[in-house]
Design an enzyme around this catalytic site. Structure first.
Site, PDB file in Angstrom:
ATOM      1  N   LYS A  83       0.693  -1.095   0.112  1.00 50.75           N
ATOM      2  CA  LYS A  83      -0.107  -0.061   0.130  1.00 50.75           C
ATOM      3  C   LYS A  83       0.791   1.123   0.077  1.00 50.75           C
ATOM      4  O   LYS A  83       0.637   2.232  -0.694  1.00 50.75           O
ATOM      5  CB  LYS A  83      -0.882   0.001   1.462  1.00 50.75           C
ATOM      6  N   CYS A 113      -4.928  12.880  12.250  1.00 56.89           N
ATOM      7  CA  CYS A 113      -5.521  11.347  12.635  1.00 56.89           C
ATOM      8  C   CYS A 113      -5.243  11.037  14.074  1.00 56.89           C
ATOM      9  O   CYS A 113      -4.350  11.904  14.665  1.00 56.89           O
ATOM     10  CB  CYS A 113      -5.228  10.206  11.492  1.00 56.89           C
ATOM     11  N   ARG A 150       0.040  14.555  12.420  1.00 58.17           N
ATOM     12  CA  ARG A 150       0.289  14.456  11.228  1.00 58.17           C
ATOM     13  C   ARG A 150       0.737  15.696  10.396  1.00 58.17           C
ATOM     14  O   ARG A 150       0.134  16.356   9.428  1.00 58.17           O
ATOM     15  CB  ARG A 150      -0.485  13.492  10.366  1.00 58.17           C
ATOM     16  N   PRO A 151       1.685  16.553  11.074  1.00 55.57           N
ATOM     17  CA  PRO A 151       1.944  17.876  10.393  1.00 55.57           C
ATOM     18  C   PRO A 151       2.544  17.742   9.083  1.00 55.57           C
ATOM     19  O   PRO A 151       3.043  16.749   8.702  1.00 55.57           O
ATOM     20  CB  PRO A 151       2.825  18.609  11.705  1.00 55.57           C
ATOM     21  N   ILE A 152       2.683  18.847   8.240  1.00 51.53           N
ATOM     22  CA  ILE A 152       3.115  18.851   6.915  1.00 51.53           C
ATOM     23  C   ILE A 152       4.226  20.005   7.022  1.00 51.53           C
ATOM     24  O   ILE A 152       4.667  20.378   5.713  1.00 51.53           O
ATOM     25  CB  ILE A 152       2.326  19.053   6.012  1.00 51.53           C
ATOM     26  N   ASP A 167       4.952   0.369  11.530  1.00 51.32           N
ATOM     27  CA  ASP A 167       3.554  -0.234  10.882  1.00 51.32           C
ATOM     28  C   ASP A 167       3.432  -1.599  11.739  1.00 51.32           C
ATOM     29  O   ASP A 167       2.624  -2.221  11.353  1.00 51.32           O
ATOM     30  CB  ASP A 167       3.666   0.070   9.489  1.00 51.32           C
TER      31      ASP A 167
END
Ligand code: EPZ
Length: 440
Positions: free
Chosen positions: A42, A138, A143-145, A328
Site C-alpha cells: 500500500k 488522525c 500528522r503535520p506537514i 507499522d
C-alpha cells in the site's frame, strides 16, 4: 481478571451482543497453517499512482492492492481528469495522464487518505501551482506537514491558506540542498516529486530510506528520472525535461507479510509466505527469532516461513525509521507479545499516539501499562474475546491477531481502518484456518 461488564460468561462461551455496526467477528483459531500470497505494498502504491501525474500517457501498474486507500487516490486522480481502469480481480491499474486538469482538490477528497498530500509535489512539478484542501491529522498523531512546506518554500514555492485550502505556486522550481530534520517518508517523496522535472540537482539530505520509497524511486527512474543516492541518506535528483509513461509491478507488501507471520506466531502455527521480501524485513524477523520462533528465509532473500514455538521469550522493541523496527508492525507485534512469557517492552518513537491498541488488548485480558511512549507488557496465559475498537490500520490488525488467540469470540469494530490497509486479509486468514468473518 475483570471481564467486560456487557459480556456474560456462560461456561465456555461468551455471548456477544449482536453488533449493528460493521465489524470483524473472530473466533479462537489456533495453529494456523498453510501458504499465503501477498498483494502489492500500500505504502508504495499510493505515491506511485500519484507519480504518474509527472508523465503524459498511458501507464500500467501491476500488483496494485484493491484496498480503500488505493480507491481514494484513484478518486483524486479522476478529480484531476485522469482516466483510470482498475481490474481489481487481476490487481491491474491502467492510468492515462495524457490530459490532466489542475483542479482544486477539495478537503473531502484530500481527507480520505494522508498520502493525498503527495499530489502537491507532482502538481507543482507539472503546473507550478496546486490548490488542495488541507489534510487533517488522525488518531495516531497530528500528522503535520511542516517539513514538506518549509522545503517547498526553499525551492521557491509561495503558499497561502484560505478557508482550509492551501495554495502553492512558483514561477519556476529551483534546485536546492534540502535538509530534512527527520527522515519523513512523505516529505522525502513529495520533494522528490517536485525535483524530478526541476533543472539542476536537488539534494534531499537525511531522506527516508524505507523500501517503499525505493520502489517509488525505481518507478521514477523507469520513467527517465535521474536519481542517485549518496551515503548515508542523501537523494540526488537531477531534473530532466520530461518523463515517460511506464509499466511497473509494485513490490510485495512487507507489512501484510508481517501480519501473516504474526498470525502464525500468535496461534502457534506454521505459515509459508513465498513472496515475502525478507531482505526488507530484517529487524522484524530477528525479533520473531528472539521470541523463540523458527524463521526460515528463502533463497536470495525472498520468502519467509515461520514455525511458531510454544516456549516464547520476551523482547524489547523500539520503532524508528528504516532499517529499524517499522512503526507499522508495532501494533501487530504488540498483540503477539501480550501472550509471550515474561516482560516485553515496546517503545513507539515515530508517532506520538500510536499505542491506543494497548487499552483494547487490556480489555481482552492483557497485562500492560504505558510509561512515556513505552508499553511494558507482562505476558499472560490467556486472552478473552470481547468487543474492541480499532483506532488505525495497524491497530485493527493487532486486535484481529489477538482475537485469533483469545478464548471465545472477539468483535473488532472500526473496520474501515482494516479495509483501508489490507485487501481481503480476513479471507487469507480463513484460508489458513482462521474463523473470521467480515460483517459490513
Ligand atoms: C508514511 O506516513 C506511511 N504512510 C505510514 O504508514 C508510516 O507509518 C510512516 O510513513 C512512517 O514509516 C504512507 O506511506 C502512505 P512520516 P508519513 O512523514 O509519510 C512527523 C500505515 O499504517 N512529521 O515519515 O505520514 C510525523 O508526524 C501508515 O500504513 C512532521 O513532524 O510519515 C511523524 O511523527 C501510517 N512533519 C513522523 O514525522 C512533517 O512535515 C514520521 O512521519 C512530516 C512528518
Amino acid at each position: 481478571m475483570s471481564y467486560d461488564s456487557k459480556i456474560q460468561i456462560h461456561q465456555s462461551q461468551v455471548i456477544i451482543p449482536q453488533h449493528k455496526m460493521p465489524h470483524l467477528l473472530v473466533e479462537q483459531s489456533l495453529k494456523l497453517e498453510g501458504t499465503a500470497k501477498l498483494f502489492g505494498a500500500k505504502n508504495a502504491t499510493l505515491v506511485i499512482i500519484i507519480s504518474l501525474l509527472l508523465t503524459k500517457g498511458k501507464s500500467t501498474l501491476f500488483n496494485v492492492p484493491a484496498l480503500e486507500d488505493t480507491f481514494s487516490i484513484i478518486q483524486l486522480m479522476n478529480h484531476l481528469g485522469v482516466h483510470t481502469e482498475f481490474d481489481i480481480d487481476q490487481n491491474i491499474l491502467e492510468v492515462d495522464t495524457t490530459f490532466v486538469q489542475n483542479a482544486q482538490i477539495p478537503f473531502e477528497i484530500m481527507n480520505k487518505c494522508r498520502a493525498s498530500f503527495l499530489v502537491m509535489g507532482a502538481l507543482l512539478a507539472r503546473f507550478n501551482k496546486a490548490e488542495v484542501g488541507l489534510p487533517g491529522g488522525c488518531v495516531i498523531g497530528e500528522r503535520p506537514i511542516d517539513y514538506h512546506i518549509k522545503n517547498f518554500e526553499k525551492m521557491g514555492v509561495v503558499f497561502n491558506e484560505e478557508k482550509d485550502i492551501l495554495s502553492g505556486s512558483v514561477k519556476e522550481l529551483k534546485h536546492r540542498n534540502l535538509l530534512l530534520e527527520y527522515p519523513s517518508v512523505g516529505a522525502t517523496e513529495n520533494l522528490v516529486l517536485a525535483a524530478v522535472l526541476t533543472e539542476g540537482t536537488t539534494k534531499i539530505i537525511n531522506a527516508a530510506l524505507e523500501p517503499e520509497v525505493f520502489d517509488f524511486i525505481q518507478v521514477l527512474k523507469k520513467m527517465g528520472a535521474h536519481i542517485t543516492i549518496e551515503a548515508p541518506a542523501t537523494l540526488c535528483v537531477t531534473g530532466v525535461k520530461e518523463l515517460k509513461a511506464i509499466e511497473y509491478s509494485i513490490m510485495y507488501d512487507r507489512l501484510e507479510a508481517g501480519a501473516l507471520l504474526l498470525a502464525g506466531a500468535i496461534t502457534g502455527g506454521y505459515i509459508d509466505i513465498p513472496q515475502a521480501p525478507a531482505h526488507s524485513m530484517g529487524l522484524f524477523l530477528t525479533k520473531l527469532q528472539e521470541m523463540g520462533h523458527t524463521i526460515l528465509i528463502g533463497k536470495n532473500g525472498t520468502g519467509v516461513k515461520i514455525k511458531a514455538s510454544k516456549r516464547t521469550h520476551p523482547v524489547t522493541i523500539k520503532t524508528a525509521p528504516y532499517p529499524s523496527f517499522p512503526t507499522d508492525l508495532q501494533a501487530p507485534m504488540t498483540a503477539a507479545l501480550v501472550l509471550t512469557q515474561g516482560t516485553s517492552k515496546i517503545q513507539e518513537t515515530v508517532f506520538e499516539n500510536r499505542l491506543m491498541h494497548i487499552k483494547e488488548l487490556i480489555k481482552m485480558g492483557a497485562q500492560a501499562e504505558i510509561e512515556n511512549s513505552v508499553a511494558i507488557i507482562r505476558g499472560v496465559q490467556e486472552l478473552y474475546g470481547t468487543t474492541v475498537i480499532a483506532s488505525d490500520i495497524r491497530a485493527s490488525c493487532a486486535l484481529v491477531l489477538a482475537g485469533l488467540a483469545a478464548q471465545g469470540t472477539t468483535i473488532v469494530t472500526g473496520i474501515h481502518h482494516w479495509k483501508r490497509g489490507y485487501q481481503n486479509l480476513e479471507k487469507k486468514l480463513q484460508q489458513l484456518g482462521a474463523r473470521i468473518d467480515l460483517y459490513e
